[in-house]
Write a protein that holds these residues in place. Structure first.
Motif, mmCIF file in Angstrom:
data_model
loop_
_atom_site.group_PDB
_atom_site.id
_atom_site.type_symbol
_atom_site.label_atom_id
_atom_site.label_comp_id
_atom_site.label_asym_id
_atom_site.label_seq_id
_atom_site.Cartn_x
_atom_site.Cartn_y
_atom_site.Cartn_z
ATOM 1 N N ARG A 86 -11.716 -4.108 5.008
ATOM 2 C CA ARG A 86 -10.663 -4.369 4.154
ATOM 3 C C ARG A 86 -9.908 -2.994 4.231
ATOM 4 O O ARG A 86 -10.307 -1.690 4.751
ATOM 5 N N ARG B 81 0.068 -15.991 -2.366
ATOM 6 C CA ARG B 81 -0.451 -15.248 -1.380
ATOM 7 C C ARG B 81 -0.679 -13.720 -1.737
ATOM 8 O O ARG B 81 -1.625 -13.119 -1.484
ATOM 9 N N GLU C 176 -12.682 -7.626 10.242
ATOM 10 C CA GLU C 176 -13.215 -7.859 9.193
ATOM 11 C C GLU C 176 -13.270 -6.878 7.958
ATOM 12 O O GLU C 176 -13.796 -7.042 6.789
ATOM 13 N N LEU D 275 7.693 -10.435 6.393
ATOM 14 C CA LEU D 275 6.808 -10.827 7.311
ATOM 15 C C LEU D 275 7.372 -12.448 7.421
ATOM 16 O O LEU D 275 6.496 -13.289 7.653
ATOM 17 N N SER E 230 -8.842 -0.845 2.259
ATOM 18 C CA SER E 230 -9.392 0.644 1.452
ATOM 19 C C SER E 230 -10.379 1.219 2.461
ATOM 20 O O SER E 230 -10.989 2.417 2.051
ATOM 21 N N GLN E 231 -11.022 0.519 3.346
ATOM 22 C CA GLN E 231 -12.232 1.053 4.050
ATOM 23 C C GLN E 231 -11.614 1.888 5.542
ATOM 24 O O GLN E 231 -12.662 2.117 6.186
ATOM 25 N N ALA F 95 1.826 -0.577 2.775
ATOM 26 C CA ALA F 95 1.600 -1.696 2.009
ATOM 27 C C ALA F 95 0.684 -2.555 2.698
ATOM 28 O O ALA F 95 1.033 -3.934 2.821
ATOM 29 N N LEU F 96 -0.395 -2.417 2.940
ATOM 30 C CA LEU F 96 -1.702 -3.126 3.467
ATOM 31 C C LEU F 96 -1.995 -3.845 2.068
ATOM 32 O O LEU F 96 -2.248 -3.054 1.043
ATOM 33 N N TRP F 97 -2.285 -5.209 2.217
ATOM 34 C CA TRP F 97 -2.658 -5.789 0.977
ATOM 35 C C TRP F 97 -4.106 -5.718 0.672
ATOM 36 O O TRP F 97 -5.226 -6.173 1.493
ATOM 37 N N PRO F 98 -4.651 -5.114 -0.493
ATOM 38 C CA PRO F 98 -6.020 -4.604 -0.623
ATOM 39 C C PRO F 98 -6.828 -5.989 -0.757
ATOM 40 O O PRO F 98 -8.242 -5.842 -0.541
ATOM 41 N N HIS F 99 -6.371 -6.959 -1.096
ATOM 42 C CA HIS F 99 -7.019 -8.492 -1.167
ATOM 43 C C HIS F 99 -7.456 -9.102 -0.060
ATOM 44 O O HIS F 99 -7.992 -10.214 0.067
ATOM 45 N N MET F 100 -6.932 -8.681 1.064
ATOM 46 C CA MET F 100 -7.215 -9.324 2.567
ATOM 47 C C MET F 100 -7.827 -8.302 3.370
ATOM 48 O O MET F 100 -7.639 -7.081 3.358
ATOM 49 N N SER G 179 6.418 -2.207 -2.275
ATOM 50 C CA SER G 179 6.331 -2.437 -1.014
ATOM 51 C C SER G 179 5.364 -3.456 -0.305
ATOM 52 O O SER G 179 5.390 -4.209 0.557
ATOM 53 N N MET G 180 4.288 -3.692 -1.394
ATOM 54 C CA MET G 180 3.418 -4.998 -1.305
ATOM 55 C C MET G 180 4.245 -6.312 -1.062
ATOM 56 O O MET G 180 3.900 -7.356 -0.276
ATOM 57 N N ASP H 256 -10.546 -3.134 -4.167
ATOM 58 C CA ASP H 256 -9.757 -1.814 -4.813
ATOM 59 C C ASP H 256 -8.360 -2.457 -4.856
ATOM 60 O O ASP H 256 -7.620 -2.479 -3.908
ATOM 61 N N TYR H 257 -8.074 -2.730 -6.211
ATOM 62 C CA TYR H 257 -6.748 -3.100 -6.398
ATOM 63 C C TYR H 257 -5.591 -2.126 -6.897
ATOM 64 O O TYR H 257 -4.357 -2.453 -7.185
ATOM 65 N N PHE I 91 -1.035 -12.808 8.365
ATOM 66 C CA PHE I 91 -0.328 -13.268 7.182
ATOM 67 C C PHE I 91 1.151 -13.864 7.766
ATOM 68 O O PHE I 91 1.493 -14.833 7.537
ATOM 69 N N GLY I 92 1.841 -12.941 8.404
ATOM 70 C CA GLY I 92 3.193 -13.242 8.825
ATOM 71 C C GLY I 92 3.203 -14.571 9.769
ATOM 72 O O GLY I 92 4.225 -15.480 9.803
ATOM 73 N N ARG J 4 3.884 4.829 -4.611
ATOM 74 C CA ARG J 4 4.266 5.815 -3.597
ATOM 75 C C ARG J 4 5.884 5.963 -3.648
ATOM 76 O O ARG J 4 6.399 5.663 -2.425
ATOM 77 N N ARG K 98 0.271 -5.797 12.245
ATOM 78 C CA ARG K 98 0.684 -6.980 11.499
ATOM 79 C C ARG K 98 2.270 -7.198 11.556
ATOM 80 O O ARG K 98 2.709 -8.407 11.698
ATOM 81 N N SER L 81 4.432 3.517 3.092
ATOM 82 C CA SER L 81 3.023 3.218 2.347
ATOM 83 C C SER L 81 2.302 2.260 3.159
ATOM 84 O O SER L 81 0.857 2.348 2.660
ATOM 85 N N GLU M 144 0.748 -16.968 9.727
ATOM 86 C CA GLU M 144 0.489 -18.229 8.735
ATOM 87 C C GLU M 144 1.739 -18.640 8.062
ATOM 88 O O GLU M 144 1.994 -19.691 7.920
#
Lengths: 570, 366, 439
Positions: free
Chosen positions: B144, A202, B142, A192, B146-147, B99-104, A184-185, A283-284, B112-113, A289, B160, B97, B115
């Motif tokens: 992440r 990205r 600002e 989008l 996971s927070q 599907a939020l990107w953890p690195h952003m 899903s990532m 947290d990667y 994102f979309g 799911r 998003r 899920s 951009e």
């Protein structure tokens, strides 16, 4: 740094007895088989020659010497460039085989791994015969175009060979990471409006960062610490060859060799630390799911042609040493000509009889070493990532430092530490073959450790918490939840350790006490000391490569099967 | 046109219709979607409802472009999208899920979309801010992912998706990862937001209550095909078959067979009792008798109603009503009796009679 | 059938071993020799001495020395068997070799001008080797080069970038070659020859075998090697040639018994076997091709095989003074490394510039330019230390950590490297200046 704190929401305030025991056992293992033996040799770096008094003057001398400063910068430059080129090679292979419906992915994953299995000496000879100044490629280029390309000369030659040799570290770790990204990532990004390279750059690549960094830092450190390739290319102004040349010279008790060893260790640990810092606070882990791993896209006809073309070219390039090896093993005389003068199978018949003992020994040593590595590496990874027990980082650093300890240093250290210890019948402990296994395990531990890290980083803690919540103890959670989910990464670690241990020579050469205990690499070494031994040596090399490759193929097959069974790949 | 929500001005495009025509999808020999036809009106809040494995998510992913149909058409806003890759469709989807990107960070996720659409920086920042304001998360830009809490993550995922001003919005079980209280809150928010944005929305769920409360119309799925399409009330009142009747609300189903013909037709309930079939009512072969618990009386038989004898098996006091389980023939039916203060309750084990009006029952086949 | 016999022999050997524990068992030898060399000897020795088995542990010479030294507390090795005499000197110096008098008698005392055996009886020569120049015929033909025969030839411009040598600090045999040149031509002239060759080098390899390997495969055309590398390559069919320059020496390859050998009897039996006629005959096998030290065997040698006991070339070879050699070993090796190995790019650059200027000068002679070129040559062959300094106690102490030292090894190395790089840069500048003058 609020991030760092809240990214580890679960705080384990007290260490459990099991964890304390694990830390103690691993610490003992590393102390006895790594730190003490290496320490007995390396402490010379801190002593004054002649008097033996403690001093730091040797390090001042190091930085005052042009040659060493030049060597230091050359080593850093070559290592960094090798990472860049290894990435260029590994990236397309990893992406095509994990993200596309690509026939032969399994074969490519295996073949892409084979370059790591480059037996000592023969590989070098084969590379020279193909890419050397008067190798096949240059002789043909000279005939056709009147030019020669210095593939194998100077620092660029080292970068060329190292990239070909070590890119599998990136390939393996990156592939595992890519497979573990939740589908899903990627789909969210497509939804989008992102696609193709941008999507990869990205979203997919950043998410695969743990694996990539694990691989890239291994390549960096490995190239930084590798002495065989620069020496084969007669490049001596790099750190690792300088250390080796000084440590092994007859009659000289030159502390500088050990000083360089210390510097190699420090830089290696620093590089590993840097890659750990880069990953901190992110947290990667992606819970599966139900989305499953990355979806594999079908290639159009045109895309297929391009993709297979690229893969074919890369494979041809990275497997060229092995192709050369194969030619050499069938060659009668191969001298200043694009191809051998004639072919023969005599070399194989010569090694056939004696190779079985070597093969048996190699399989036993390498698989035992791989097993030890996965167990110890997995345990360290778990302790570092999942507990707060004191001293866990030290275990990591100690294990990682093994990467930078030259094989000869470890070999001599083992002799010093264990030769005086005798069994009841008077045989020294150091002469037992199990010492070879332990030396190999220590030397390859860092590889397995990186793989275990990447694997564990991608298993969400919530999965463990779920198990604990359902009444499973820590031990049972590890056994029933963590281990099965890490299987891919653990196997990758095992394969790396196993296959590189199978062709390792430097430490074993010191420790092999009799021919009946010798592994393949030793047999190779013995052959490759004479002109008549070149062919049989190459034949033995081919046998080694085929054997290790088959084992690797088997493990990949198991990994794929497992991923499918877990629904992680479709 | 623009609308203003939470003091934020947001551009919205006119609502688009979705037309799904003769869509089939097979995985090997598995027929996952069987000849789907569906018309969704512009601005409609539409639900795909069904048990897991019924094909509802598969169809949603097909609209978004993540599955390929073997044949058929999917027309969104007058444009057939089936041949388009997902990233060209402008169809917003919120993943189960998230599907939020953890690195952003949250803001980067939302941006994102935009951009990807190469929006000028200033415009982009404005729209990110607007989208976050829309879901009330401006203060967490600002952080992440996971927070964030589950509900917050859900809203980021929504922001998003809305930020790209999609033609239509697809929600894949958006409430399934939330706790019960949040679920009620968020579904109301969703409905409100959808009404304001006038965005054609498809909502996939297995929870009929969710579907009923937020959606204009529902398509009920089972085993790869659409069972019935209609408003929640219509589906409840006039289920097309046993599956729909059973899936939406509580239904009593009694086995039996039709005897007689013409004006003397009656349904003989297996094990006892008979209910006349009103003239003009169609009773397909293999039909069963279906009625809702509140459409029968217990203990009394009103004029025009048909008596059915039974034994009380159990009862549940629900406050406004008392729900009795009554053994009738070989089956058990549920009957809701209104509760008035001072009423005596019937005792389990006692014989009783049910009164059923033939006009309020249905005969449905599978 | 053979296997059955072998098995039977092993069985009886085992019985024998129990009965006479002293005569038989495993004889462990550490050697730098390749399998091609050790296998025939193992077979011959075991046939000639039933009851013994030879266990060959292959290690490079330096690793072997280290191994014996590190394991002396609980020694498990009977013999050390290798080429370089300096390795044996090293072992002897550390009291790791045992005295022995072989039963084989009647062997010559000297080969060329080098004593065959250690005068004190700690190690014994069993084969002779000379140093010289190996070349790849195909390579030379393709590059239109004549076969070089003398060290001086290797200084010529035409051989620029065509020569390989092993670092003397890595290869005991190369060290002897360098020392031979230094003793034969004198310190200053010898170093001029060496730096001259150094400027023409294509590569300095880290292993002795790296040089014949590069020549065999044609990666380089010319290599400075020990003779048997070339002879065995020829015997294997490689298109290579070999010549002994007039300034060279023949030195013995040796075997010695380790102190406290676990199988002293076996060790002695092996030494005696090596020196016996049977053992000596094995040296003539095509894959080995080393010069026996028993003169009688040359009658059986193939045609063209050099005989150091009769060939006049070997008689005129210089006397090798191993005392001088021993005194300055570390200094010579380090000088070579710092002046040539680690400065190879600078040295080659300067030499190439000189060759180009020379070529221009030959076409258009100009006195000023000639002077500049001569000065450039001077700069290249300049030495940071004299022969006396090299052998002085102060300098040696820097390498051994002795008390007389005036500088640490690292400091000396840096000094010499700086010296060389400065001189080479100056030489290159002068040569380029000369070229400008001529043009």
């Amino acid at each position: 740094m609020a991030f760092a704190l809240s990214s580890n929401p679960i705080r384990r305030m007290t260490a459990r007895p099991g964890q304390v025991l694990a830390v103690t056992l691993i610490a003992l293992f590393l102390a006895i088989f790594l730190i003490i033996p290496a320490g007995t040799v390396i402490y010379i770096a801190f002593t004054e020659k002649g008097t033996g008094a403690l001093t730091a003057v040797n390090f001042i001398d190091f930085f005052n010497t042009d040659l060493f400063r030049r060597s230091f910068f050359n080593s850093v430059y070559v290592s960094a460039m090798s990472v860049v080129w290894a990435t260029v090679i590994a990236l397309p292979l990893a992406v095509l085989t994990t993200r596309f419906d690509f026939r032969g992915s399994l074969v490519i994953q295996t073949l892409g791994f084979v370059p790591l299995i480059m037996p000592p000496f023969v590989g070098a000879v084969a590379m020279q015969l193909l890419f050397g100044r008067n190798g096949t490629v240059n002789l043909l280029l000279n005939d056709w175009l009147g030019i020669r390309i210095p593939f194998m000369e100077g620092l660029n030659g080292v970068i060329f060979v190292q990239s070909l040799h070590y890119f599998p570290f990136i390939l393996i770790n990156l592939s595992t990471s890519l497979r573990n990204i939740d589908r899903s990532m990627e789909e969210a990004a497509q939804n989008l409006g992102s696609s193709g390279l941008r999507l990869f750059r990205r979203i997919v690549f950043p998410l695969a960062m743990p694996g990539y960094l694990a691989g890239a830092s291994l390549v960096f450190v490995k190239v930084f610490d590798d002495l065989a390739t620069p020496l084969l290319l007669n490049v001596k102004d790099m750190l690792a060859p300088q250390a080796y040349l000084r440590v092994t010279s007859v009659g000289l008790t030159d502390p500088m060799g050990y000083v360089i060893s210390v510097i190699l260790i420090v830089v290696s640990i620093f590089a590993m630390w840097l890659s750990a810092v880069a990953m901190r606070g992110k947290d990667y882990s992606t819970t599966q799911r139900g989305g499953g791993g990355l979806v594999r896209r079908k290639l159009g006809f045109g895309e297929s042609v391009i993709a297979y073309g690229i893969v074919g070219l890369i494979l041809l390039l990275v497997l060229s040493p092995h192709i050369g090896l194969l030619l050499l093993s069938f060659a009668t005389v191969w001298s200043f000509s694009p191809l051998p003068d004639a072919v023969t199978v005599a070399h194989y018949s010569r090694v056939f009889g004696e190779s079985s003992i070597y093969i048996k020994n190699t399989l036993i040593y390498a698989s035992l070493a791989g097993l030890i590595d996965v167990v110890v590496g997995g345990a360290i990874a778990y302790l570092v990532l999942r507990t707060k027990i004191i001293g866990r980082r030290w275990l990591d650093w100690a294990a990682t430092s093994a990467l930078a300890i030259p094989g000869v240093v470890l070999g001599i250290g083992y002799l010093r530490t264990f030769y005086g210890v005798t069994l009841p019948d008077g045989t020294p402990l150091a002469t037992l073959w199990i010492m070879v296994v332990l030396a190999l395990a220590i030397r390859r531990l860092p590889y397995a450790l990186r793989a275990c890290y990447a694997a564990l980083q991608q298993v969400s803690e919530s999965l463990e918490e779920a198990a604990e919540n359902l009444g499973a103890t820590k031990q049972r959670t590890i056994r029933r939840i963590v281990l099965p989910l890490m299987t891919g990464g653990l196997l990758a670690g095992f394969v790396t350790s196993f296959s590189t241990a199978a062709v390792e020579l430097s430490a074993t050469l010191m420790l092999i006490q009799s021919n009946s205990d010798a592994p393949l690499a030793y047999g190779l070494y013995v052959f490759m000391q004479s002109p008549a031994g070149r062919g049989p040596g190459a034949a033995l090399g081919v046998i080694a490569v085929v054997m290790v490759a088959l084992c690797t193929l088997l493990s990949h097959y198991v990994i794929e099967r497992r991923q499918k069974a877990l629904g992680m790949a479709k | 046109m623009t609308i203003t929500i939470n003091n934020t001005e947001l551009a919205v495009s006119p609502a688009k219709a979705i037309s799904i025509q003769n869509v089939n999808l097979c995985y090997g020999s598995l027929h996952v979607l069987k000849d789907i036809n569906l018309e969704i009106q512009p601005g409609e809040f539409f639900a795909f409802l069904g048990p897991s494995g019924c094909g509802k998510t598969t169809l949603l992913r097909l609209i978004a472009g993540f599955n390929n149909a073997q044949n058929g058409r999917v027309v969104v806003g007058g444009q057939d999208v089936l041949e388009m890759p997902p990233w060209k469709r402008d169809i917003g989807m919120v993943f189960q899920s998230y599907a939020l990107w953890p690195h952003m960070t949250v803001a980067r996720n939302v941006a994102f979309g935009l951009e990807e659409r190469r929006l000028p920086r200033a415009e982009l920042e404005k729209r990110v801010a607007a989208a976050l304001a829309l879901v009330g998360l401006s203060h967490l830009a600002e952080r992440r992912p996971s927070q964030l809490s589950g509900g917050q993550q859900q809203r980021v995922a929504l922001a998003r998706t809305i930020a790209i001003e999609p033609k239509v919005l697809l929600l894949d079980e958006p409430l399934s990862n939330l706790d019960a209280k949040m679920r009620v809150e968020v579904r109301r928010e969703l409905r409100e937001l959808q009404q304001r944005l006038k965005l054609t929305t498809i909502f996939v769920t297995h929870d009929q209550e969710e579907a009923n409360t937020v959606c204009d119309r529902i398509a009920v799925f089972n085993e790869g095909s659409i069972q019935q399409v209609g408003t929640p009330m219509h589906l409840y009142e006039k289920p097309a078959n046993l599956f729909v009747a059973n899936f939406l609300g509580t239904a009593n189903i009694l086995d039996g067979k039709v005897s007689g013909a013409g004006s003397t037709r009656s349904f003989e309930v297996e094990g006892g009792g008979s209910i006349p079939v009103p003239e003009g009512v169609e009773v397909p072969a293999g039909s069963k008798l279906v009625f809702r618990p509140q459409y029968a009386t217990i203990g009394t038989v009103e004029p025009g109603a048909v008596p059915l004898n039974g034994t009380i098996a159990h009862r549940e006091f629900l406050g406004a009503t008392v729900r009795y389980g009554v053994e009738v023939g070989t089956g058990t039916v549920l009957v809701d009796a209104p509760f008035h203060s001072g009423d005596a309750l019937l005792a389990p084990g006692s014989r009783t009679v049910l009164g059923i009006k033939p006009g309020s029952v249905l005969w449905l086949a599978d | 059938m053979l296997k059955t016999i072998a098995a039977a022999m092993l069985m009886s050997a085992a019985v024998f071993t129990v009965a006479y524990a002293q005569d038989g068992g495993k004889v462990t030898v550490i050697t730098s020799f390749s399998k091609d060399v050790t296998d025939p000897f193992k077979a011959g020795f075991e046939a000639a001495n039933p009851g013994f088995t030879l266990d060959v542990q292959n290690k490079s010479t330096s690793a072997g020395v280290k191994f014996v030294d590190e394991t002396k507390v609980n020694n498990q090795v009977d013999l050390f068997w290798a080429s370089a005499p300096d390795a044996f000197e090293n072992l002897k110096g550390r009291n790791l070799l045992a005295k022995f008098t072989p039963s084989v008698t009647g062997l010559p005392e000297k080969v060329g001008s080098y004593p065959v055996n250690d005068p004190q009886g700690y190690y014994f020569g069993f084969a002779a080797s000379g140093y010289g120049i190996m070349s790849n015929d195909r390579y030379l033909e393709a590059n239109n080069l004549p076969q070089p025969r003398e060290w001086g030839d290797l200084l010529k411009a035409e051989y620029h970038d065509h020569i390989a040598i092993a670092a003397p600090s890595r290869s005991g045999t190369t060290h002897l070659t360098i020392e031979t040149i230094l003793q034969g031509e004198g310190w200053a002239k010898g170093w001029a020859t060496l730096t001259g060759i150094g400027g023409n080098l294509q590569q300095v390899t880290e292993r002795s075998f790296g040089v014949p390997d590069a020549v065999n495969s044609g990666q380089t055309g010319i290599g400075i090697v020990i003779d048997f590398f070339a002879f065995s390559a020829q015997a294997s069919g490689f298109p290579v040639s070999f010549s002994y320059p007039s300034v060279t020496t023949v030195v013995p390859a040796n075997v010695g018994i380790i102190t406290n050998a676990p199988n002293q009897k076996g060790a002695e039996a092996f030494v005696n076997y090596l020196l016996s006629e049977k053992g000596q005959a094995v040296l003539l096998e095509p894959a080995i091709r080393r010069l026996p030290i028993n003169p009688a065997l040359y009658a059986k040698a193939p045609e063209g095989f050099p005989n150091p006991f009769e060939d006049p070339r070997f008689q005129s070879m210089i006397t090798f003074d191993s005392d001088i050699s021993k005194k300055r070993t570390d200094v010579v090796d380090t000088l070579f490394d710092q002046l040539i190995t680690f400065q190879l790019d600078n040295l080659r650059g300067a030499t190439k510039a000189i060759h180009e200027a020379d070529k221009a000068l030959a076409a258009n002679d100009q006195a000023d330019a000639r002077v500049l070129i001569a000065e450039a040559r001077q700069l290249i062959s300049a030495m940071p230390v004299t022969a006396d300094e090299a052998a002085s106690d102060e300098t040696r102490a820097a390498f051994t950590g002795g008390e007389q030292k005036t500088a640490r090894q690292a400091e000396l190395e840096q000094k010499w490297a700086a010296f060389a790089s400065e001189k080479y840069a100056a030489a290159k500048a002068k040569a380029e200046q000369a070229l400008d003058l001529i043009d």
